[in-house]
Design an enzyme around this catalytic site. Structure first.
Site, mmCIF file in Angstrom:
data_model
loop_
_atom_site.group_PDB
_atom_site.id
_atom_site.type_symbol
_atom_site.label_atom_id
_atom_site.label_comp_id
_atom_site.label_asym_id
_atom_site.label_seq_id
_atom_site.Cartn_x
_atom_site.Cartn_y
_atom_site.Cartn_z
ATOM 1 C CG PHE A 38 52.110 -25.426 64.579
ATOM 2 C CD1 PHE A 38 53.063 -24.569 65.111
ATOM 3 C CD2 PHE A 38 50.914 -24.883 64.130
ATOM 4 C CE1 PHE A 38 52.836 -23.200 65.195
ATOM 5 C CE2 PHE A 38 50.669 -23.525 64.210
ATOM 6 C CZ PHE A 38 51.630 -22.673 64.743
ATOM 7 C CE LYS A 63 48.457 -24.336 57.720
ATOM 8 N NZ LYS A 63 49.033 -23.024 57.878
ATOM 9 C CG ASP A 91 45.923 -30.450 62.897
ATOM 10 O OD1 ASP A 91 45.718 -30.160 61.702
ATOM 11 O OD2 ASP A 91 46.340 -29.633 63.734
HETATM 12 C C1 LIG Z 1 48.878 -28.833 61.491
HETATM 13 C C2 LIG Z 1 48.293 -27.485 61.786
HETATM 14 N N1 LIG Z 1 47.165 -27.406 62.520
HETATM 15 C C3 LIG Z 1 46.570 -26.231 62.805
HETATM 16 C C4 LIG Z 1 47.126 -25.053 62.358
HETATM 17 C C5 LIG Z 1 46.454 -23.744 62.676
HETATM 18 O O1 LIG Z 1 45.901 -23.244 61.514
HETATM 19 P P1 LIG Z 1 45.539 -21.686 61.384
HETATM 20 O O2 LIG Z 1 46.830 -20.944 61.280
HETATM 21 O O3 LIG Z 1 44.706 -21.613 60.136
HETATM 22 O O4 LIG Z 1 44.762 -21.304 62.581
HETATM 23 C C6 LIG Z 1 48.298 -25.081 61.590
HETATM 24 C C7 LIG Z 1 48.901 -23.835 61.115
HETATM 25 O O5 LIG Z 1 49.949 -23.780 60.550
HETATM 26 C C8 LIG Z 1 48.893 -26.321 61.299
HETATM 27 O O6 LIG Z 1 50.010 -26.411 60.587
#
Ligand SMILES: Cc1ncc(COP(=O)(O)O)c(C=O)c1O
Length: 467
Positions: free
Chosen positions: A159, A274, A245
């Site tokens: 994700f 986050k 990520d």
């Molecule tokens: C691993 C990961 N990367 C990127 C994102 C995207 O983050 P955002 O919701 O702050 O745009 C998320 C969101 O849950 C995530 O879990």
């Protein structure tokens, strides 16, 4: 006399609060997103919260809920940590420059230094954004600029966010359908396979391989110790940037500052968001090597070639600095490692007798409980019938029962409905994890032993159909 007056006033007050919450719910439904309200109602999870502290959520109806979701790894420092709240108030009282877009924001430099010092390796520069998705967009642009290639490799099941660029790195049709063409040249490879990765890398078409070190929404998938170092080595060999990520796994969630530190890798870029600002202010940060940053900001003319209006705002930066201090003063990384292990041991022992539980796994305070269809014929028929209605039906009944009957907030993984995610704030106590173990044992026992669980699923299916 006094007690009856008191009771009358309290009743009146709670009726008033109920009316207000109904009114605000109507406004939200009318002007924001009615389907979210409907979904919460179907799941019997539509509560109004009046106070949140640490791991505890207090509802206007007087319920006390334990948070084992942390807003998907936002609340690592616990809800409304007093030191972070204090830092934010202080920043506002200070009346410093905000969003002038015409000065050097000092706090951004300070936070960047703190982040790269903790991350180590070749990460020396930071681009600040407002979300994880915006961080992923940044990684896409910067890796393309640096390598002068356009292709992007990603690990299937991950994700990365729901903006168009980030969504182009997610293969599940559920997230993409209806939104038109995504970025060209993106390619998934199975998480954990070096062979598949090398087959793609060898074409030298790819600017970056973007991967979560531990896949969260895919079902808390922890790679072998060899996978990430080998992936990094392959990326180097074929001139592709190795990008992690760490939006969910960073900020001490898995023990060390970055999950990368478990695997001794030195990524070219790391995306954080986050938990970085204590769950209070939108934030994102992309840590990168000097070489990558310089290939984007490579002349005076291009000083502002990639920016974001709110990216370096003082509140997010102050919250980030305060969050790092809190997490280190309270040794939350060490806590996550020790209590996370203890929690998984407790879960393995408690859930061992139940055939539908096939695995308990995770690192630090990021765990998953994996379920599978039952072998027992009667249970299996019910399981399959509901699975056909919706693949998340079984796990949503688990989530609903944990919430309604035990006051515990959890969710299933977004890309793997058979894995229940267990990710409380890192300030969680041993007693609270013990409460969680007792609660999940009791819900899982009901799923194995009685028809009540499945009639609950029927009720949920009916509510969903009627809405
Ligand atoms: C691993 C990961 N990367 C990127 C994102 C995207 O983050 P955002 O919701 O702050 O745009 C998320 C969101 O849950 C995530 O879990």
């Amino acid at each position: 006399m006094l007690p009856s007056l008191y009771i009358e006033a309290a009743t009146h007050f709670s009726a008033m609060k109920h009316t207000l919450s109904c009114a605000s719910e109507r406004l939200y439904s009318t002007h924001v997103n009615p389907q979210w309200v409907n979904l919460l109602n179907v799941l019997e999870m539509n509560e109004q919260y009046e106070r949140c502290e640490g791991c505890e959520l207090f509802t206007t109806s007087g319920r006390h809920i334990l948070d084992f979701l942390s807003g998907y790894c936002v609340h690592n420092a616990g809800h409304n940590h007093p030191a972070i709240v204090h830092a934010l108030k202080d920043e506002l009282d200070h009346r410093g420059p905000a969003m002038l877009q015409s000065h050097v924001p000092e706090l951004a430099g300070e936070l960047a230094r703190e982040l790269v010092e903790r991350a180590g390796g070749k990460l020396e520069r930071v681009f600040f954004a407002n979300s994880g998705s915006e961080g992923v967009e940044t990684a896409i642009k910067f890796s393309r600029a640096h390598t002068r290639r356009t292709g992007l490799l990603y690990a299937a099941g991950g994700f990365h966010g729901l903006t168009c660029g980030a969504l182009s790195l997610m293969s599940e049709p559920f997230w993409r359908d209806g939104f038109g063409p995504m970025l060209q040249g993106t390619q998934p490879v199975p998480f954990g396979s070096f062979e598949a990765l090398e087959r793609e890398l060898v074409t030298r078409r790819y600017a970056a391989f973007i991967v979560e070190p531990i896949q969260s929404e895919a079902g808390i998938r922890v790679p072998t110790a060899e996978y990430l170092p080998a992936a990094q080595e392959l990326c180097r060999r074929y001139g592709t940037l190795f990008v992690l990520d760490e939006v969910q796994t960073g900020m001490y969630r898995t023990g060390p500052f970055l999950a990368a530190h478990h695997f001794e890798v030195e990524p070219d870029m790391v995306i954080l968001a986050k938990a970085l600002s204590g769950g209070l202010i939108p934030v994102g940060a992309v840590l990168m090597s000097e070489a990558v940053s310089s290939s984007v900001y490579n002349s005076l003319h291009r000083a502002l070639i990639h920016t974001s209006t709110f990216g370096e705002n003082g509140l997010a930066m102050r919250a980030g600095l305060a969050t790092l201090t809190v997490m280190e003063d309270e040794r939350l990384g060490q806590r996550a490692s020790i209590l996370g292990e203890e929690l998984r041991r407790g879960l393995i022992e408690a859930l061992e007798p139940y055939e539908m539980v096939t695995a308990v796994r995770g690192v630090g305070m990021l765990s998953g409980i994996e379920f599978a269809a039952p072998r027992n014929l009667k249970l299996r028929l019910a399981f399959e019938a509901f699975h056909r209605i919706h693949p998340a039906m079984f796990s949503q009944v688990l989530v609903m029962r944990l919430f309604r009957d035990h006051g515990i907030l959890t969710q299933v993984c977004g890309n793997n409905f058979m894995v229940l995610k267990v990710a409380p704030p890192l300030v969680v106590t041993s007693e609270q994890t013990g409460e969680f173990v007792d609660a999940i044992r009791s819900v899982v026992a009901v799923a194995h032993e009685s028809g009540t669980f499945w009639s609950e699923a029927l009720g949920l299916a009916r509510r969903a159909l009627n809405w």
